[in-house]
Motif scaffolding. Structure first.
Motif: not given
Length: 124
Positions: A56-85
Motif C-alpha cells: 500500500g505504500i510505494i516509493n520511487y527514486a526520481d530517476s525512475v518515477k513513471g518508468r518503473f513499477t514495484i509490486s509484490r505477491d505475498n502468496a508467492k513470496n515474490t517482489v517484482y520490478l517492472q522496468m519500462n522505457s
C-alpha cells in the motif's frame, strides 16, 4: 532469516522493458518491507524503489518515477520490478533487499537481507 534470489536481468535496447523478480524464502516474507537498489560500475549503491509489507505504500527514486513499477505477491513470496522505457543510464546490477518491519526505506543500511544481484544492461 530471509534468502533472496533475483532473476530477470539481461541485455535490452534503449526504450525496451525488463521485469525483475525477487523470490524470498521463509514464512515471514509478508512481515518484511522490500526494496530494489542498483549499483553501476564505479558508483555507490542507489535506491530505486521500496514497497511496504502490504503493497500500500510505494516509493520511487526520481530517476525512475513513471518508468518503473514495484509490486509484490505475498502468496508467492515474490517482489517484482517492472522496468519500462529503459535508458542506458539504467545499466547496473540490481539488488533486492528485505527490511525487518513493515515500512520501506530508501536507505540501504536499513535493510537486513540482500540478494546476489542481477545485471541489467541497456544499450543505446
Amino acid at each position: 532469516q530471509v534468502q533472496l534470489v533475483e532473476s530477470g536481468g539481461g541485455l535490452v535496447q534503449a526504450g525496451g522493458s525488463l521485469r525483475l523478480s525477487c523470490a524470498a524464502s521463509g514464512r515471514t516474507f509478508s512481515s518484511h518491507a522490500m526494496g530494489w537498489f542498483r549499483q553501476a560500475p564505479g558508483k555507490e549503491r542507489e535506491f530505486v524503489s521500496a514497497i511496504n509489507w502490504s503493497g500500500g505504500i510505494i516509493n520511487y527514486a526520481d530517476s525512475v518515477k513513471g518508468r518503473f513499477t514495484i509490486s509484490r505477491d505475498n502468496a508467492k513470496n515474490t517482489v517484482y520490478l517492472q522496468m519500462n522505457s529503459l535508458k542506458p543510464e539504467d545499466t547496473a546490477v540490481y539488488y533486492c533487499a528485505a527490511r525487518s518491519g513493515t515500512s520501506g526505506s530508501y536507505k540501504h543500511a536499513e535493510y537486513n537481507y540482500w540478494g546476489q544481484g542481477t545485471q541489467v544492461t541497456v544499450s543505446s
